[in-house]
Design a protein around this motif. Structure first.
Motif, PDB file in Angstrom:
ATOM      1  N   ALA A 132      -6.745  -9.449 -11.264  1.00 54.54           N
ATOM      2  CA  ALA A 132      -7.536  -9.757 -10.069  1.00 54.54           C
ATOM      3  C   ALA A 132      -6.843  -9.238  -8.811  1.00 54.54           C
ATOM      4  N   ASP A 133      -5.515  -9.359  -8.755  1.00 54.97           N
ATOM      5  CA  ASP A 133      -4.769  -8.834  -7.606  1.00 54.97           C
ATOM      6  C   ASP A 133      -4.978  -7.333  -7.455  1.00 54.97           C
ATOM      7  N   ILE A 134      -5.010  -6.625  -8.568  1.00 54.06           N
ATOM      8  CA  ILE A 134      -5.231  -5.174  -8.533  1.00 54.06           C
ATOM      9  C   ILE A 134      -6.619  -4.868  -7.964  1.00 54.06           C
ATOM     10  N   LEU A 135      -7.626  -5.597  -8.428  1.00 51.44           N
ATOM     11  CA  LEU A 135      -8.990  -5.361  -7.952  1.00 51.44           C
ATOM     12  C   LEU A 135      -9.109  -5.672  -6.461  1.00 51.44           C
ATOM     13  N   ASP A 136      -8.409  -6.695  -6.020  1.00 49.11           N
ATOM     14  CA  ASP A 136      -8.388  -7.033  -4.602  1.00 49.11           C
ATOM     15  C   ASP A 136      -7.773  -5.887  -3.791  1.00 49.11           C
ATOM     16  N   PHE A 137      -6.658  -5.354  -4.265  1.00 47.14           N
ATOM     17  CA  PHE A 137      -6.021  -4.230  -3.581  1.00 47.14           C
ATOM     18  C   PHE A 137      -6.952  -3.021  -3.522  1.00 47.14           C
ATOM     19  N   VAL A 138      -7.622  -2.746  -4.618  1.00 40.88           N
ATOM     20  CA  VAL A 138      -8.532  -1.595  -4.683  1.00 40.88           C
ATOM     21  C   VAL A 138      -9.601  -1.697  -3.602  1.00 40.88           C
ATOM     22  N   PHE A 139     -10.182  -2.885  -3.459  1.00 44.54           N
ATOM     23  CA  PHE A 139     -11.214  -3.075  -2.431  1.00 44.54           C
ATOM     24  C   PHE A 139     -10.621  -2.861  -1.041  1.00 44.54           C
ATOM     25  N   GLU A 140      -9.471  -3.473  -0.780  1.00 41.62           N
ATOM     26  CA  GLU A 140      -8.832  -3.372   0.531  1.00 41.62           C
ATOM     27  C   GLU A 140      -8.494  -1.918   0.869  1.00 41.62           C
ATOM     28  N   PHE A 141      -7.902  -1.230  -0.084  1.00 44.71           N
ATOM     29  CA  PHE A 141      -7.487   0.149   0.165  1.00 44.71           C
ATOM     30  C   PHE A 141      -8.685   1.027   0.494  1.00 44.71           C
ATOM     31  N   ASP A 142      -9.720   0.931  -0.316  1.00 47.75           N
ATOM     32  CA  ASP A 142     -10.877   1.806  -0.119  1.00 47.75           C
ATOM     33  C   ASP A 142     -11.630   1.471   1.165  1.00 47.75           C
TER      34      ASP A 142
END
Length: 337
Positions: A132-142
């Protein structure tokens, strides 16, 4: 296997999702998973804040580049070159992280998606939270990437100067600059240059990386159903956490909504029927209603987690939303939100 998807397939009623025995707020790695957790945390979670901060503080070299193109004097070109170098090094870090994602995500899915998925998620709560942390980062980065449209232009100027031979391994600048990064020498190789250029050209590069990696994993291992179960369970957990209508910290609300949206998008790409079909275990209508009900002022959550940004991500990154099989009510709700 399959019981989890059946229990999640709730298309109507007020009770939205079952309790999955997973507390996304307080999940901690068990001793059994601690070794892999620590390794993947260091590889995929720990770099996140630094990468986001670098992108958040990105300063375009557009002014220097335009000046150098309009008036290509040695001084102007030197100024533009020096302006793009920090950006190139930053892009190297982004691309390197994406390569780590391609390595780490399959290792994570191997644990969460082999065998009984619901049991895996309860047994490996630390790794589930890490996913879930990875998916959160992905959203933030993009989200930040979409607000940095000049990145590719800065990189294009860098490549153009290398190709011209103005700055190269035998050039005046490279001989004098002892701090030249590894990337500046390595990027002479066209293949690497093309890869980074293609990476940053995509509107949502980190999401594309995770989609491609997950899709490839599903295809190679023939694990579409268990990976779908995992994504549906992550969605259900995030939805259920916010839907409990108890006091939540703003950052938890924002986190759950971002992870929920990325989970839906991933499910839509790996399932042949998609997340919007009648057979989907994900309740899109109620997910959209939840997103719409979130007001950044009321919950004091960051602007990137606003309903507008969440719905834009869902609309523009889905695969099956416009399929003929998508119920019109669902499609109209997503498109109008």
């Amino acid at each position: 296997m399959g019981q989890l998807l059946s229990s999640l397939s709730l298309r109507s009623g007020d009770v939205m999702v079952p309790e999955l025995g997973f507390d996304i707020e307080n999940a901690k790695p068990s001793s059994e998973e601690s070794h892999l957790y620590n390794e993947l945390f260091e590889l995929l979670v720990q770099p996140g804040p630094s990468l986001l901060n670098a992108l958040r503080n990105y300063k375009s070299a557009s002014v220097q580049v335009r000046t150098a193109i309009a008036s290509p004097t040695e001084e102007n070109e030197d100024n533009a070159w020096q302006a793009v170098l920090p950006i190139v090094d930053m892009l190297r870090e982004f691309y390197g992280y994406a390569s780590d994602l391609q390595e780490g995500v399959p290792r994570l899915l191997n644990v969460l998606c082999q065998g009984d998925v619901s049991r895996n998620l309860e047994k490996h709560q630390g790794l589930t939270k890490l996913f879930a942390d990875i998916l959160d980062f992905v959203f933030e980065f993009d989200h930040l990437k979409t607000h940095s449209p000049t990145l590719q232009n800065d990189f294009s100027y860098y490549r153009r100067m290398l190709q011209r031979g103005r700055y190269g391994a035998s050039g005046r600048q490279s001989m004098a600059d002892e701090s030249m990064s590894d990337l500046r020498s390595a990027m002479v190789e066209d293949d690497q240059a093309n890869r980074i250029s293609l990476f940053i050209a995509y509107p949502t590069p980190m999401l594309k990386c995770v989609i491609d990696t997950t899709t490839d994993y599903v295809t190679k291992n023939k694990l579409q159903r268990p990976v779908g179960e995992c994504l549906a369970a992550v969605w259900a957990t995030c939805f259920g956490t916010v839907n409990k209508k108890r006091t939540l910290r703003p950052e938890i609300v924002a986190f759950c909504l971002k992870v929920m949206v990325v989970s839906i998008i991933l499910y839509d790409h790996i399932d042949p029927s998609g997340a919007f079909s009648k057979s989907s275990p994900i309740n899109i209508k109620n997910s959209v209603k939840m997103i719409q009900s979130v007001n950044t002022n009321t919950f004091n959550i960051p602007e990137e987690s606003s309903a507008t940004n969440l719905m834009s991500a869902l609309r523009y990154n889905s695969k099956h939303l416009n399929d003929d099989s998508t119920p019109k009510g669902v499609k109209n709700l997503v498109m109008a939100a």
